[in-house]
Design an enzyme around this catalytic site. Structure first.
Site, PDB file in Angstrom:
ATOM      1  N   VAL A 270       0.836  -1.198   0.000  1.00  0.00           N
ATOM      2  CA  VAL A 270       0.000   0.000   0.000  1.00  0.00           C
ATOM      3  C   VAL A 270       0.876   1.255   0.000  1.00  0.00           C
ATOM      4  O   VAL A 270       0.576   2.245  -0.656  1.00  0.00           O
ATOM      5  CB  VAL A 270      -0.960  -0.019   1.214  1.00  0.00           C
ATOM      6  CG1 VAL A 270      -1.682   1.307   1.351  1.00  0.00           C
ATOM      7  CG2 VAL A 270      -1.954  -1.145   1.059  1.00  0.00           C
ATOM      8  N   ALA A 271       2.014   1.170   0.717  1.00  0.00           N
ATOM      9  CA  ALA A 271       2.892   2.339   0.784  1.00  0.00           C
ATOM     10  C   ALA A 271       3.402   2.715  -0.599  1.00  0.00           C
ATOM     11  O   ALA A 271       3.554   3.885  -0.925  1.00  0.00           O
ATOM     12  CB  ALA A 271       4.069   2.043   1.695  1.00  0.00           C
ATOM     13  N   GLU A 275      -1.601   5.709  -5.691  1.00  0.00           N
ATOM     14  CA  GLU A 275      -3.018   5.763  -6.068  1.00  0.00           C
ATOM     15  C   GLU A 275      -3.419   7.099  -6.668  1.00  0.00           C
ATOM     16  O   GLU A 275      -4.181   7.162  -7.617  1.00  0.00           O
ATOM     17  CB  GLU A 275      -3.921   5.517  -4.848  1.00  0.00           C
ATOM     18  CG  GLU A 275      -3.634   4.272  -4.039  1.00  0.00           C
ATOM     19  CD  GLU A 275      -2.657   4.561  -2.913  1.00  0.00           C
ATOM     20  OE1 GLU A 275      -2.172   5.687  -2.836  1.00  0.00           O
ATOM     21  OE2 GLU A 275      -2.369   3.649  -2.113  1.00  0.00           O
ATOM     22  N   ASP A 317       4.196  29.191 -40.611  1.00  0.00           N
ATOM     23  CA  ASP A 317       3.996  29.849 -41.898  1.00  0.00           C
ATOM     24  C   ASP A 317       4.215  31.343 -41.689  1.00  0.00           C
ATOM     25  O   ASP A 317       4.573  31.786 -40.600  1.00  0.00           O
ATOM     26  CB  ASP A 317       2.632  29.520 -42.509  1.00  0.00           C
ATOM     27  CG  ASP A 317       1.488  29.881 -41.594  1.00  0.00           C
ATOM     28  OD1 ASP A 317       1.750  30.507 -40.552  1.00  0.00           O
ATOM     29  OD2 ASP A 317       0.346  29.550 -41.925  1.00  0.00           O
ATOM     30  N   ASP A 603      -3.035  26.404 -42.258  1.00  0.00           N
ATOM     31  CA  ASP A 603      -4.395  26.943 -42.247  1.00  0.00           C
ATOM     32  C   ASP A 603      -5.183  26.526 -43.470  1.00  0.00           C
ATOM     33  O   ASP A 603      -6.365  26.777 -43.574  1.00  0.00           O
ATOM     34  CB  ASP A 603      -4.383  28.466 -42.093  1.00  0.00           C
ATOM     35  CG  ASP A 603      -3.430  29.129 -43.057  1.00  0.00           C
ATOM     36  OD1 ASP A 603      -2.993  28.449 -44.006  1.00  0.00           O
ATOM     37  OD2 ASP A 603      -3.121  30.317 -42.870  1.00  0.00           O
ATOM     38  N   ASP A 607      -3.860  21.139 -45.575  1.00  0.00           N
ATOM     39  CA  ASP A 607      -2.832  21.022 -44.544  1.00  0.00           C
ATOM     40  C   ASP A 607      -3.150  19.949 -43.504  1.00  0.00           C
ATOM     41  O   ASP A 607      -2.320  19.644 -42.660  1.00  0.00           O
ATOM     42  CB  ASP A 607      -2.635  22.366 -43.824  1.00  0.00           C
ATOM     43  CG  ASP A 607      -1.888  23.368 -44.700  1.00  0.00           C
ATOM     44  OD1 ASP A 607      -1.225  22.910 -45.650  1.00  0.00           O
ATOM     45  OD2 ASP A 607      -1.984  24.573 -44.457  1.00  0.00           O
ATOM     46  N   ASN A 669       7.169   7.745  -0.436  1.00  0.00           N
ATOM     47  CA  ASN A 669       7.260   6.287  -0.460  1.00  0.00           C
ATOM     48  C   ASN A 669       8.544   5.785   0.182  1.00  0.00           C
ATOM     49  O   ASN A 669       8.551   4.772   0.875  1.00  0.00           O
ATOM     50  CB  ASN A 669       7.185   5.767  -1.896  1.00  0.00           C
ATOM     51  CG  ASN A 669       5.763   5.783  -2.409  1.00  0.00           C
ATOM     52  OD1 ASN A 669       4.836   6.081  -1.666  1.00  0.00           O
ATOM     53  ND2 ASN A 669       5.586   5.469  -3.673  1.00  0.00           N
ATOM     54  N   GLU A 672       8.139   5.942   3.795  1.00  0.00           N
ATOM     55  CA  GLU A 672       7.179   4.949   4.287  1.00  0.00           C
ATOM     56  C   GLU A 672       7.759   3.534   4.279  1.00  0.00           C
ATOM     57  O   GLU A 672       7.409   2.692   5.090  1.00  0.00           O
ATOM     58  CB  GLU A 672       5.922   4.996   3.415  1.00  0.00           C
ATOM     59  CG  GLU A 672       5.097   6.257   3.660  1.00  0.00           C
ATOM     60  CD  GLU A 672       3.979   6.448   2.646  1.00  0.00           C
ATOM     61  OE1 GLU A 672       3.202   7.392   2.823  1.00  0.00           O
ATOM     62  OE2 GLU A 672       3.891   5.667   1.677  1.00  0.00           O
ATOM     63  N   THR A 702      -1.574  13.489   4.019  1.00  0.00           N
ATOM     64  CA  THR A 702      -0.572  14.516   3.732  1.00  0.00           C
ATOM     65  C   THR A 702      -0.175  14.569   2.262  1.00  0.00           C
ATOM     66  O   THR A 702       0.390  15.551   1.826  1.00  0.00           O
ATOM     67  CB  THR A 702       0.709  14.309   4.569  1.00  0.00           C
ATOM     68  OG1 THR A 702       1.299  13.091   4.148  1.00  0.00           O
ATOM     69  CG2 THR A 702       0.409  14.259   6.038  1.00  0.00           C
TER      70      THR A 702
HETATM   71  P1  ATP Z   1       1.748  31.213 -45.795  1.00  0.00           P
HETATM   72  O1  ATP Z   1       1.865  29.740 -45.908  1.00  0.00           O
HETATM   73  O2  ATP Z   1       2.972  31.825 -45.259  1.00  0.00           O
HETATM   74  O3  ATP Z   1       0.550  31.686 -45.094  1.00  0.00           O
HETATM   75  P2  ATP Z   1       0.625  31.955 -48.279  1.00  0.00           P
HETATM   76  O4  ATP Z   1      -0.590  32.394 -47.581  1.00  0.00           O
HETATM   77  O5  ATP Z   1       1.243  32.904 -49.238  1.00  0.00           O
HETATM   78  O6  ATP Z   1       1.770  31.659 -47.316  1.00  0.00           O
HETATM   79  P3  ATP Z   1      -0.870  30.235 -49.947  1.00  0.00           P
HETATM   80  O7  ATP Z   1      -2.127  30.764 -49.410  1.00  0.00           O
HETATM   81  O8  ATP Z   1      -0.716  28.793 -50.232  1.00  0.00           O
HETATM   82  O9  ATP Z   1       0.337  30.596 -49.013  1.00  0.00           O
HETATM   83  O10 ATP Z   1      -0.570  31.062 -51.254  1.00  0.00           O
HETATM   84  C1  ATP Z   1       0.468  30.700 -52.111  1.00  0.00           C
HETATM   85  C2  ATP Z   1       0.537  31.708 -53.228  1.00  0.00           C
HETATM   86  O11 ATP Z   1      -0.652  31.635 -54.005  1.00  0.00           O
HETATM   87  C3  ATP Z   1       0.617  33.154 -52.737  1.00  0.00           C
HETATM   88  O12 ATP Z   1       1.942  33.550 -52.535  1.00  0.00           O
HETATM   89  C4  ATP Z   1       0.004  33.902 -53.908  1.00  0.00           C
HETATM   90  O13 ATP Z   1       0.970  34.128 -54.896  1.00  0.00           O
HETATM   91  C5  ATP Z   1      -1.046  32.924 -54.445  1.00  0.00           C
HETATM   92  N1  ATP Z   1      -2.357  33.253 -53.894  1.00  0.00           N
HETATM   93  C6  ATP Z   1      -2.752  33.171 -52.628  1.00  0.00           C
HETATM   94  N2  ATP Z   1      -4.031  33.534 -52.492  1.00  0.00           N
HETATM   95  C7  ATP Z   1      -4.479  33.852 -53.703  1.00  0.00           C
HETATM   96  C8  ATP Z   1      -5.742  34.299 -54.233  1.00  0.00           C
HETATM   97  N3  ATP Z   1      -6.781  34.499 -53.451  1.00  0.00           N
HETATM   98  N4  ATP Z   1      -5.804  34.516 -55.560  1.00  0.00           N
HETATM   99  C9  ATP Z   1      -4.756  34.308 -56.351  1.00  0.00           C
HETATM  100  N5  ATP Z   1      -3.573  33.892 -55.928  1.00  0.00           N
HETATM  101  C10 ATP Z   1      -3.409  33.668 -54.620  1.00  0.00           C
END
Ligand code: ATP
Length: 882
Positions: A270-271, A275, A317, A603, A607, A669, A672, A702
């Site tokens: 137990v010591a 738990e 990025d 984003d 991705d 422990n 103990e 404790t």
């Molecule tokens: P990060 O990864 O640093 O955010 P980013 O936003 O530039 O970079 P992407 O969004 O993939 O990466 O864009 C890549 C490229 O595509 C940009 O550098 C730009 O030249 C082109 N691009 C991005 N958005 C548009 C858009 N709405 N219309 C046309 N071309 C675009």
């Protein structure tokens, strides 16, 4: 996103098909509000949580608890009812404590989930607006684009190259192509294209609601941390049982009555059983997660708190994370000349710096770029802001600036080839022309050569990107030759270049400091961006990310071999530009193969795999797509690089806290276990200093609160001054500290206090004494007090593994520590001075000599601890010096 301003007679799948008013202007806000009130929020019905008693019962029937139940039964069988009852009390107290901790942790996790942004764009009163997904009502007109999560059941009224990932519902991994008229189910994701769609079912009426009910019954697999803890706990439990059995054998060999031998065996087991460990870890993670959320870092799984602390490589990025994502067009280049503009935010007015001759050309470039954009500059409460993509909003602002206040007019979009990060361009067909914008490398090759006397556009791109500007090429062609079945690749050819737009996106002000903190903390940082290498490099230099000599790579130049890739990338300050989502996945994997714990931001819609591959996938709460957020472990509510660093700091603090209370627990422990070892080694000539009931009292009286207090310690100022810790909680350092320093210090004083009282009371080694001899009871009380006081000193010592207790800051420190200390002392007083309790535990208040020695536990623990810390600091300094 579909063009909103298309007139009532147009749709893009079939632009001339008639559409209802609702498919054009959506609901009015008043209608939507009425429906929401009638329908209720668009939320999946949640299953009622399991009843509390079942969770409580689970805490009393897990592995350890079962071990203790068996021990309790055996105690009754062996004729030791007091022990049996005491063991059951331990099970119940521990179970309730664990239940409360888990409950708090769960509540915290729930609150974090509520913070996760989940918005949709709908058309209300003819205007696009962003509303919480919960507010969607039937007949709402939803605008979808790549990366969006579908939040209700919809029917597409317009679809442009729309592909939807339906794997959550169907398990089908290939995205499904969707045409106008098709149904889209809640819970799916748009992976490509754009659409307008009308809501047909919300909340409990969606298809997802039925499936979610099924999915709830499936339990989640345990996390790596949970598995590691489980392993740790099982190992300790095995040792405990092994030692217990060995003691039983030894006791029999020494001629002890089997029942006494059994008593010892149970005591030892137990010591040693920890738990309270697992629930304390869970709660500690939950506290860490809450503190991160307060700093705008939202973890989606509690264990990520710990992983964050061990991050050794951050792949970030650029746009929005290192920069402000506040775009502004500063230069417009056309074959006839260059126009430069002064800053003006997203407002419609900005001074021309130079280039009035080229103004007409610049105006045309702006209008074409605007026609294939959906992001807009809008005025809200007198302030101009970006709505949608900030780069496109900047284009809208530019076209207003160059048009001298005249409102831009939108044509009817007949066809749309949405942006995708592999093509890096997008285009629309309006009034018989294809209008296109995109990354210069992917556009210039598709343009006819410029006329004589015109600067080569590629050179202009080079100059502009070297200034840290993001450059877009804008081009056009006659659309007559584009067939209805032609895809983007075939349509976007034979272009005429109209010009280039160069955007400024200034770095965030505190990125420089955050990068410095990463370096101090031994974390490498790389910029992994979709942007142009020169733009990326310029920003990397400006923010201080790029270190002298660190290379700038282009995604297309990355080696095919993963080992080579890992070697190439394992450099602080490296920049990799023009990366595709596939490159990101490979980069994460290659760095992991080199032993890194990788945090990777993302984003975009593609991705997801890279975010899942990385140890910590980081998504953007403000600008990121829903897809990225769903795959991420960490969501940055403010999209800010500094927030990643803050989260790492908190992650480290949490890991340190878990180690702190582990050290604390294990030290107890040792104290103990020592009386049993001394008793065994002296072949019974020295009586037992602590009985099993006293050990149980120590464990629940404790240990619990101080461990909890240590688990809630805030990060120390120096948490980022060290190299990242390696993954194991219980490493050599912790073991040396527990079994070589703190444990022995506490145990020596414990036994000294015991011996002192016995010797003063007339006992000599080898004397047989009855178990109720008052001197023995007082000696045992002294030993018990020594352990409690030693543990209090230990609690203070465990606050740091480097700084001696007297140099620790106590003012404004964690209040729980004080509460834990007072409670422990009160429990000690009760256990000695409440007669029935003292009788039950088998102890009595010690005489002055017992107190005097027991009190030495405090300086002894602190002294041993500081000598050890000093030695460690010396070793660390020597290591740095070499
Ligand atoms: P990060 O990864 O640093 O955010 P980013 O936003 O530039 O970079 P992407 O969004 O993939 O990466 O864009 C890549 C490229 O595509 C940009 O550098 C730009 O030249 C082109 N691009 C991005 N958005 C548009 C858009 N709405 N219309 C046309 N071309 C675009």
């Amino acid at each position: 996103m579909a063009e909103l301003e298309t007139s009532g007679d147009g749709g893009a799948s079939d632009p001339d098909a008639p559409r209802t008013r609702r498919e054009v202007t959506g609901l009015s806000s008043a209608e939507a509000a009425e429906r929401l009130a009638a329908q209720g929020p668009n939320r999946l019905p949640t299953a009622p949580p399991p009843p509390w008693w079942r969770s409580l019962l689970a805490q009393m029937t897990h592995f350890f608890a079962v071990m203790l139940w068996i021990a309790g039964v055996l105690a009754f069988v062996a004729g030791l009812p007091q022990l049996g009852v005491a063991i059951y009390v331990v099970i119940v107290v521990n179970g309730v404590f664990a239940f409360l901790q888990e409950h708090r942790a769960e509540r915290a996790a729930e609150r974090l989930r509520e913070l996760l942004p989940r918005d949709v764009t709908v058309v209300r009163d003819g205007e696009p607006v962003t509303v919480p997904a919960d507010d969607l009502v039937v007949d709402d007109l939803v605008l979808l684009e790549a990366g969006d999560r579908i939040s209700a059941d919809l029917v597409a009224s317009e679809a442009h190259a729309l592909r939807v990932d339906t794997s959550t519902l169907t398990g089908e991994s290939v995205p499904e192509a969707i045409e106008a008229g098709d149904r889209l189910s809640a819970g799916c994701f748009v992976v490509e294209g754009e659409a307008r769609a009308v809501v047909v079912a919300v909340g409990a009426d969606t298809r997802l609601a039925g499936i979610a009910a099924l999915a709830r019954s499936r339990s989640r697999p345990p996390s790596p941390l949970a598995r590691e803890l489980h392993r740790l706990v099982i190992t300790i439990a095995r040792i405990a049982v092994g030692v217990g059995v060995a003691f039983f054998g030894l006791a029999l060999l020494l001629g002890t009555a089997p029942s006494d031998g059994f008593l010892f065996a149970v005591g030892v087991t137990v010591a040693l059983v920890p738990e309270g460990l697992l629930p304390t870890v869970t709660l500690s993670l939950a506290i860490g997660a809450q503190r991160m959320a307060a700093r705008k870092a939202l973890v989606r799984r509690l264990e990520s708190v710990e992983t964050l602390g061990s991050t050794t490589f951050i792949c970030t990025d650029k746009t929005g994370t290192l920069t402000r994502n506040e775009m502004e067009v500063r230069v417009v280049w056309t074959p006839t000349g260059t126009t430069r503009l002064a800053g003006g935010g997203y407002g419609p007015v900005a001074d021309l710096v130079d280039g009035s001759v080229a103004r007409a050309g610049a105006q045309q470039v702006a209008q074409v770029a605007r026609a294939c954009s959906t992001g807009r500059a809008v005025e809200v409460d007198g302030v101009w802001r970006a709505q949608g993509d900030p780069m496109e909003a900047a284009i809208d602002a530019l076209s207003r600036r160059l048009a001298d206040g005249t409102e831009p007019v939108d044509g009817v979009v007949r066809r749309r080839f949405p942006f995708d990060p592999r093509r890096r361009r997008m285009s629309v067909v309006v009034d018989g022309r294809l209008l296109l914008k995109g990354a210069p490398e992917t556009v210039l090759d598709r343009c006819r050569p410029p006329g004589p006397g015109v600067d080569a556009p590629a050179e202009v791109v080079e100059q502009l990107t070297a200034e840290g500007l993001r450059v877009l090429a804008v081009a056009t062609r006659d659309a007559q030759a584009i067939g209805p079945d032609d895809d983007a690749d075939r349509a976007e050819r034979d272009l005429t270049l109209l010009g280039l737009l160069a955007f400024e996106d200034p770095p965030r002000s505190d990125v420089h400091d955050s990068l410095g903190e990463c370096r101090r903390a031994g974390i490498k940082v790389a910029m992994i961006t979709g942007d142009h290498p020169a733009t990326a490099h310029a920003i990397a230099v400006e923010t201080g990310l790029a270190l002298p000599g660190a290379p700038v790579l282009d995604g297309s130049d990355l080696p095919d071999d993963d080992t080579e890739l890992g070697e190439l990338l394992d450099t602080d300050g490296i920049v990799v530009a023009r990366v595709s989502p596939e490159d990101k996945l490979r980069i994460a994997r290659a760095l992991q193969e080199r032993g890194h714990v990788v945090a990777m931001t993302g984003d975009g819609v593609n991705d997801g795999p890279a975010l899942q591959q990385a140890d910590i996938g980081v998504a953007m709460g403000e600008s990121g797509t829903d897809v990225a957020r769903e795959s991420a472990d960490l969501v940055l509510l403010d999209d800010h690089f500094a927030t990643i660093v803050a989260a790492v700091e908190q992650g480290r603090a949490t890991f340190t806290n878990v180690r702190r209370f582990l050290t604390y627990h294990l030290t107890d422990n040792v104290a103990e276990l020592t009386p049993f070892v001394v008793w065994a080694l002296s072949a019974g000539r020295i009586p037992l200093a602590l009985g099993v009931l006293q050990i149980l009292a120590l464990d629940i009286g404790t240990d619990l609160l101080p461990a909890l207090a240590l688990g809630a310690e805030p990060p120390s100022d120096r948490v980022l001054d060290r190299a990242p810790h390696s993954g194991h909680l219980l490493n050599r350092r912790v073991l040396v500290r527990v079994f070589g320093v703190l444990g022995p210090a506490e145990a020596v004083i414990e036994m000294a206090a015991f011996a002192a009282v016995l010797l003063v009371g007339g006992w000599r080694p080898g004397h047989e004494v009855p178990t109720d001899w008052p001197v023995l009871l007082a000696a045992s009380g002294a030993a018990f007090s020594a352990v409690v006081l030693g543990q209090l000193a230990n609690m203070a010592a465990c606050r740091s593994s480097f700084v001696p207790v007297w140099r620790l800051r106590w003012r404004g420190a964690n209040r729980l520590l004080g509460i834990a200390a007072v409670t422990s002392l009160a429990a000690l007083a009760a256990s000695l001075f409440v007669p029935w309790l003292a009788d039950l535990l088998g102890q009595a208040p010690p005489p002055p000599v017992g107190w005097a020695v027991a009190l030495l536990a405090v300086p002894a623990v602190w002294l041993a601890d500081s000598v050890h810390k000093r030695a460690r600091r010396g070793r660390a300094a020597r290591l740095v010096a070499t």
